[in-house]
Design a protein around this motif. Structure first.
Motif, PDB file in Angstrom:
ATOM      1  N   LYS A 282      35.862  39.711  27.260  1.00 18.73           N
ATOM      2  CA  LYS A 282      35.364  38.261  26.912  1.00 18.73           C
ATOM      3  C   LYS A 282      34.044  38.437  26.741  1.00 18.73           C
ATOM      4  O   LYS A 282      33.382  37.866  25.969  1.00 18.73           O
ATOM      5  N   GLU A 283      33.543  39.452  27.574  1.00 14.44           N
ATOM      6  CA  GLU A 283      31.961  39.479  27.639  1.00 14.44           C
ATOM      7  C   GLU A 283      31.360  39.955  26.176  1.00 14.44           C
ATOM      8  O   GLU A 283      30.139  39.799  26.018  1.00 14.44           O
TER       9      GLU A 283
ATOM     10  N   THR B 253      38.008  40.242  31.374  1.00 15.18           N
ATOM     11  CA  THR B 253      36.538  39.825  31.416  1.00 15.18           C
ATOM     12  C   THR B 253      35.673  40.488  30.767  1.00 15.18           C
ATOM     13  O   THR B 253      34.810  40.146  30.074  1.00 15.18           O
ATOM     14  N   ASP B 254      36.015  41.616  30.877  1.00 14.32           N
ATOM     15  CA  ASP B 254      35.040  42.782  30.315  1.00 14.32           C
ATOM     16  C   ASP B 254      34.934  42.422  28.535  1.00 14.32           C
ATOM     17  O   ASP B 254      34.031  42.518  28.058  1.00 14.32           O
TER      18      ASP B 254
ATOM     19  N   ALA C 131      42.739  41.063  34.718  1.00 15.95           N
ATOM     20  CA  ALA C 131      41.815  39.933  34.709  1.00 15.95           C
ATOM     21  C   ALA C 131      40.367  40.739  34.739  1.00 15.95           C
ATOM     22  O   ALA C 131      39.605  40.203  33.841  1.00 15.95           O
ATOM     23  N   ARG C 132      40.229  41.774  35.089  1.00 19.53           N
ATOM     24  CA  ARG C 132      38.910  42.204  35.291  1.00 19.53           C
ATOM     25  C   ARG C 132      38.405  42.958  33.635  1.00 19.53           C
ATOM     26  O   ARG C 132      37.589  42.802  33.259  1.00 19.53           O
TER      27      ARG C 132
ATOM     28  N   GLN D 276      43.389  32.760  36.256  1.00 17.08           N
ATOM     29  CA  GLN D 276      42.318  33.834  36.501  1.00 17.08           C
ATOM     30  C   GLN D 276      42.052  34.595  35.255  1.00 17.08           C
ATOM     31  O   GLN D 276      41.125  35.270  34.979  1.00 17.08           O
ATOM     32  N   PHE D 277      42.721  34.504  34.094  1.00 14.19           N
ATOM     33  CA  PHE D 277      42.617  35.101  32.918  1.00 14.19           C
ATOM     34  C   PHE D 277      41.692  34.336  32.142  1.00 14.19           C
ATOM     35  O   PHE D 277      42.067  33.178  31.808  1.00 14.19           O
ATOM     36  N   PRO D 278      40.728  34.985  31.434  1.00 16.94           N
ATOM     37  CA  PRO D 278      39.850  34.084  30.437  1.00 16.94           C
ATOM     38  C   PRO D 278      40.646  33.990  29.111  1.00 16.94           C
ATOM     39  O   PRO D 278      40.380  34.825  28.026  1.00 16.94           O
TER      40      PRO D 278
END
Length: 319
Positions: free
Chosen positions: A195-196, A192-193, A188-189, A218-220
């Protein structure tokens, strides 16, 4: 846990250990979580595997890998929405080797990392070529569990986007459902990175793994790819349509695109359209194509959709 077993008398202890190791490779190759007892014919299979591994180590530098592109269609309007990139290996002696034969080997040996980097760079470059030609197509690239476990994945995606000039919104990274669940928190972390950076994230083979709704939130995630096993069961199973309905509605509830894999006939397409599945791909539309053939299809399909019903073209593609 995988276990390899060998028993009996050998000239020396190292031979017995070698045979146990051969059985261990067989256990891993059969899906892991099992034991296998050594049989003499296994030695041949291991030798072939070692030869394939040696050849694969040279394949990238030798220019033997290439990428095909399978179109992804908007199912409601029957327009081309993007493509999925699929790597192939043109072996000098064995001919074209499909990814289900060499990708697992690449993941075991770590070769998937340089191969994955090459594929990402090649696909982004190709997408920019199409964009400059006036065909802006979103591209989807598969990311393996080994790649997702590495801290440099995000940096490599960032550098590739900067070097090629591809709009991040035109790149989708596909991760299998089972890969997501290996370490949900760390995954997930990292997602997220990613996705940014502005890229899209899709869960491949959705419905076949172990994720729960709690983890899914939790997952984008931008897209869920409904596994082809559900699509193929539409005509033969009463459960498959119900599952497809549930997965599509799940996507709509969460605001996530749904994509159907493996569409092979008009009945499957019709059912997916009735369920309002967003996009799909499969042999009904087109097999994986090289860049030139894909450009021809895009031009042909654009003409068809502007002037006539695309149904005859679907029939032609099928036959």
């Amino acid at each position: 846990v995988s276990v390899g077993i060998a028993d009996g008398v050998r000239p020396c202890a190292s031979d017995l250990l070698r045979d146990a190791d051969v059985a261990l490779y067989s256990a891993k190759g059969a899906g892991k979580n099992r034991f296998v007892v050594f049989q003499p014919e296994m030695q041949t299979a291991v030798q072939e595997r070692l030869e394939l591994e040696m050849d694969l180590r040279d394949a990238l530098d030798a220019g033997q890998l290439f990428v095909l592109y399978q179109p992804i269609f908007d199912l409601q309007h029957l327009t081309i929405a993007g493509v999925e990139a699929l790597v192939r290996w043109q072996h000098p002696e064995r001919g074209v080797i499909m990814p289900d034969l060499f990708i697992p080997l690449a993941e075991e040996t770590g070769l998937i990392v340089p191969i994955g980097k090459w594929v990402l760079e090649r696909v982004c470059e190709q997408a920019v070529v199409w964009r400059d030609q006036g065909n802006r197509l979103g591209v989807s690239v598969n990311v393996s569990a080994v790649q997702l476990d590495r801290d440099d994945l995000v940096d490599h995606v960032r550098r590739t986007l900067a070097a090629t000039g591809l709009d991040p919104a035109d790149l989708t990274l596909e991760i299998t459902e089972t890969t997501l669940m290996r370490d949900a928190a760390a995954t997930a972390r990292r997602l997220t990175d990613l996705k940014e950076l502005g890229v899209r994230i899709a869960i491949d083979d959705f419905g076949t793994g172990y994720s729960s709704l709690a983890y899914l939130r939790q997952f984008p995630v931008d897209a869920l790819k409904i596994d082809r096993s559900f699509i193929s069961g539409i005509a033969s199973s009463s459960e498959a349509p119900a599952l497809i309905h549930t997965l599509v509605q799940l996507g709509k509830t969460l605001g996530i695109e749904t994509l159907a894999e493996g569409i092979e006939d008009r009945a499957q397409l019709h059912q997916l359209q009735l369920e309002s599945c967003d996009t799909g791909q499969g042999f009904l539309f087109a097999r994986p194509l090289d860049p030139a053939a894909l450009e021809d299809l895009v031009a042909t399909w654009s003409t068809i959709n502007h002037h006539s019903d695309p149904a005859p073209e679907l029939e032609r593609q099928t036959t």
